[in-house]
Design a protein around this motif. Structure first.
Motif, PDB file in Angstrom:
ATOM      1  N   SER A  65       0.836  -1.194   0.000  1.00 45.35           N
ATOM      2  CA  SER A  65       0.000   0.000   0.000  1.00 45.35           C
ATOM      3  C   SER A  65       0.877   1.253   0.000  1.00 45.35           C
ATOM      4  N   GLU A  66       0.255   2.388  -0.257  1.00 44.37           N
ATOM      5  CA  GLU A  66       0.978   3.653  -0.193  1.00 44.37           C
ATOM      6  C   GLU A  66       1.535   3.890   1.205  1.00 44.37           C
ATOM      7  N   GLN A  67       0.782   3.497   2.234  1.00 45.87           N
ATOM      8  CA  GLN A  67       1.246   3.678   3.606  1.00 45.87           C
ATOM      9  C   GLN A  67       2.502   2.849   3.871  1.00 45.87           C
ATOM     10  N   MET A  68       2.531   1.624   3.356  1.00 44.33           N
ATOM     11  CA  MET A  68       3.705   0.772   3.533  1.00 44.33           C
ATOM     12  C   MET A  68       4.918   1.359   2.829  1.00 44.33           C
ATOM     13  N   ILE A  69       4.724   1.842   1.610  1.00 48.82           N
ATOM     14  CA  ILE A  69       5.834   2.423   0.858  1.00 48.82           C
ATOM     15  C   ILE A  69       6.350   3.684   1.554  1.00 48.82           C
ATOM     16  N   ALA A  70       5.431   4.492   2.084  1.00 50.89           N
ATOM     17  CA  ALA A  70       5.854   5.693   2.804  1.00 50.89           C
ATOM     18  C   ALA A  70       6.674   5.325   4.036  1.00 50.89           C
ATOM     19  N   SER A  71       6.295   4.260   4.728  1.00 51.64           N
ATOM     20  CA  SER A  71       7.035   3.827   5.907  1.00 51.64           C
ATOM     21  C   SER A  71       8.428   3.334   5.532  1.00 51.64           C
ATOM     22  N   LEU A  76      14.257   3.991   5.347  1.00 49.19           N
ATOM     23  CA  LEU A  76      15.514   3.963   4.600  1.00 49.19           C
ATOM     24  C   LEU A  76      16.131   5.350   4.421  1.00 49.19           C
ATOM     25  N   HIS A  77      15.504   6.371   5.024  1.00 50.47           N
ATOM     26  CA  HIS A  77      16.027   7.740   4.956  1.00 50.47           C
ATOM     27  C   HIS A  77      16.215   8.204   3.514  1.00 50.47           C
ATOM     28  N   LEU A  78      15.230   7.917   2.677  1.00 46.96           N
ATOM     29  CA  LEU A  78      15.337   8.293   1.268  1.00 46.96           C
ATOM     30  C   LEU A  78      15.163   9.794   1.088  1.00 46.96           C
ATOM     31  N   THR A  79      15.834  10.333   0.077  1.00 51.40           N
ATOM     32  CA  THR A  79      15.612  11.715  -0.314  1.00 51.40           C
ATOM     33  C   THR A  79      14.238  11.816  -0.972  1.00 51.40           C
ATOM     34  N   PRO A  80      13.683  13.016  -1.139  1.00 52.26           N
ATOM     35  CA  PRO A  80      12.389  13.131  -1.831  1.00 52.26           C
ATOM     36  C   PRO A  80      12.391  12.517  -3.226  1.00 52.26           C
ATOM     37  N   ASP A  81      13.487  12.682  -3.974  1.00 49.04           N
ATOM     38  CA  ASP A  81      13.545  12.078  -5.315  1.00 49.04           C
ATOM     39  C   ASP A  81      13.550  10.553  -5.222  1.00 49.04           C
ATOM     40  N   GLU A  82      14.314  10.008  -4.281  1.00 47.94           N
ATOM     41  CA  GLU A  82      14.348   8.556  -4.101  1.00 47.94           C
ATOM     42  C   GLU A  82      12.985   8.040  -3.637  1.00 47.94           C
ATOM     43  N   ARG A  83      12.342   8.769  -2.757  1.00 49.80           N
ATOM     44  CA  ARG A  83      11.009   8.374  -2.287  1.00 49.80           C
ATOM     45  C   ARG A  83      10.032   8.315  -3.457  1.00 49.80           C
ATOM     46  N   ASP A  84      10.044   9.342  -4.309  1.00 48.17           N
ATOM     47  CA  ASP A  84       9.135   9.365  -5.452  1.00 48.17           C
ATOM     48  C   ASP A  84       9.399   8.181  -6.381  1.00 48.17           C
ATOM     49  N   HIS A  85      10.682   7.857  -6.585  1.00 48.37           N
ATOM     50  CA  HIS A  85      11.043   6.720  -7.436  1.00 48.37           C
ATOM     51  C   HIS A  85      10.513   5.427  -6.830  1.00 48.37           C
ATOM     52  N   LEU A  86      10.628   5.278  -5.519  1.00 48.51           N
ATOM     53  CA  LEU A  86      10.128   4.085  -4.839  1.00 48.51           C
ATOM     54  C   LEU A  86       8.622   3.945  -5.023  1.00 48.51           C
ATOM     55  N   PHE A  87       7.899   5.026  -4.903  1.00 40.83           N
ATOM     56  CA  PHE A  87       6.448   4.986  -5.103  1.00 40.83           C
ATOM     57  C   PHE A  87       6.109   4.512  -6.510  1.00 40.83           C
ATOM     58  N   ARG A  88       6.814   5.015  -7.498  1.00 36.66           N
ATOM     59  CA  ARG A  88       6.518   4.633  -8.893  1.00 36.66           C
ATOM     60  C   ARG A  88       6.829   3.157  -9.123  1.00 36.66           C
ATOM     61  N   LEU A  89       7.945   2.669  -8.566  1.00 34.77           N
ATOM     62  CA  LEU A  89       8.274   1.252  -8.707  1.00 34.77           C
ATOM     63  C   LEU A  89       7.199   0.373  -8.078  1.00 34.77           C
ATOM     64  N   ALA A  90       6.595   0.881  -7.001  1.00 40.03           N
ATOM     65  CA  ALA A  90       5.559   0.117  -6.304  1.00 40.03           C
ATOM     66  C   ALA A  90       4.184   0.281  -6.937  1.00 40.03           C
ATOM     67  N   GLY A  91       4.105   1.036  -8.031  1.00 37.33           N
ATOM     68  CA  GLY A  91       2.844   1.185  -8.735  1.00 37.33           C
ATOM     69  C   GLY A  91       1.931   2.247  -8.172  1.00 37.33           C
ATOM     70  N   HIS A  92       2.509   3.249  -7.497  1.00 33.52           N
ATOM     71  CA  HIS A  92       1.709   4.331  -6.914  1.00 33.52           C
ATOM     72  C   HIS A  92       2.217   5.680  -7.415  1.00 33.52           C
ATOM     73  N   ILE A 104       9.779  13.417   6.539  1.00 30.62           N
ATOM     74  CA  ILE A 104      10.927  14.084   7.159  1.00 30.62           C
ATOM     75  C   ILE A 104      12.144  13.914   6.269  1.00 30.62           C
ATOM     76  N   GLY A 105      12.822  15.009   5.968  1.00 26.99           N
ATOM     77  CA  GLY A 105      14.013  14.954   5.132  1.00 26.99           C
ATOM     78  C   GLY A 105      15.119  14.139   5.782  1.00 26.99           C
ATOM     79  N   PRO A 106      15.938  13.431   4.977  1.00 27.45           N
ATOM     80  CA  PRO A 106      16.971  12.557   5.541  1.00 27.45           C
ATOM     81  C   PRO A 106      18.011  13.302   6.359  1.00 27.45           C
ATOM     82  N   GLY A 107      18.319  14.551   6.001  1.00 27.48           N
ATOM     83  CA  GLY A 107      19.300  15.310   6.777  1.00 27.48           C
ATOM     84  C   GLY A 107      18.828  15.536   8.201  1.00 27.48           C
ATOM     85  N   MET A 108      17.573  15.949   8.345  1.00 21.58           N
ATOM     86  CA  MET A 108      17.038  16.161   9.692  1.00 21.58           C
ATOM     87  C   MET A 108      16.935  14.841  10.449  1.00 21.58           C
TER      88      MET A 108
END
Length: 280
Positions: A65-71, A76-92, A104-108
């Motif tokens: 689910s989207e909730q699982m991918i967000a978690s 994994l402390h992904l950057t916003p670009d990496e997070r977006d890529h993960l969502f697309r790979l998961a079909g969302h 939350i941004g990975p730096g923080m």
């Protein structure tokens, strides 16, 4: 969008291998033979079972689910670009970015992960708690479990009298003005369709005190550096609050410290010894 199971599994594997335990606030241990995180560590960070995460990485799991991918993205402390890529790979479709996001941004996160022996929390511009250290929970209680408008400390301040018990009584008038001033500022910047405006509208209906303060049109109040808490077990504490702002997400990292040698410093040491679980 269709899930790319092979691409998803490969991406998760490479991101897991690229992270070291100390990058996410974990101890390395003496028996670690390979670099990177273990699957069970990613699962804990992502709040899911090791079996579920392992199946995703092997490309044999269910459609997450989207909730699982967000978690997973947060774990994994992904950057916003990496997070977006993960969502697309998961079909969302990737979630919207910007100040309304709870991501939350990975730096923080890297800074937060190194503060486990200090009361600290990450909050949104509406005072919604996203993360707390164990000592943060011990100091203020778990404030991450609220839902809806009650996620905002300012909303709870005017709708739940028990929320004020944590603060010194003579601070209450100033804190009421502070929450109203801050909410007015955020609502003006974000617009009438924002969550801030929605919270303000609901408080105008529910709280006479809020309505009276809102009518003053007071803006620009700033939090005092010294916070005066009243802890249920330890009594009065005077703590300095240092703030780090992530301008992209409008999140704030709040770190609470006490002057060495002070009574409050000794109480924080006691809080550290007793631990969060026994003082909630």
């Amino acid at each position: 969008m269709e899930i790319d199971r092979a691409g998803l599994g490969e991406f998760l594997l490479r991101r897991r291998e690229a992270l070291q335990p100390e990058d996410v606030g974990l101890g390395r241990g003496q028996r670690r033979r390979t670099s990177g995180l273990r699957r069970e560590e990613v699962a804990v960070l992502s709040h899911m079972s090791t079996d579920y995460y392992a199946r995703l990485e092997r490309g044999t799991g269910p459609h997450p689910s989207e909730q699982m991918i967000a978690s997973i993205a947060q774990g994994l402390h992904l950057t916003p670009d990496e997070r977006d890529h993960l969502f697309r790979l998961a079909g969302h479709h990737p979630p919207a970015r910007g100040v309304s996001s709870d991501y939350i941004g990975p730096g923080m996160l890297r800074i937060f992960d190194r503060l486990q022996d200090t009361p600290a929390e990450i909050v949104t511009e509406l005072g919604e708690t996203l993360r707390q250290t164990p000592l943060g929970v011990a100091l203020t209680g778990d404030t991450t479990h609220f839902t809806g408008p009650s996620r905002s400390i300012g909303y709870r301040w005017f709708t739940d009298p028990s929320s004020r018990a944590l603060y010194a009584p003579d601070e209450h008038p100033f804190l009421s003005r502070l929450w109203v001033s801050g909410l007015r500022d955020v609502a003006a910047r974000r617009g009438r369709s924002s969550r801030a405006a929605q919270v303000a509208d609901e408080l105008l209906e529910r709280s006479e005190e809020f309505r009276a303060l809102w009518e003053r049109h007071e803006v620009g109040l700033r939090p005092r550096e010294t916070k005066r808490f009243v802890h249920a077990e330890l009594g009065a504490l005077e703590l300095s609050c240092q703030t780090l702002i992530d301008p992209d997400q409008s999140h704030a990292l709040l770190v609470y410290t006490a002057s060495p040698g002070s009574d409050s410093y000794e109480k924080l040491q006691l809080l550290s010894v007793i631990g969060a679980s026994s003082l909630r």
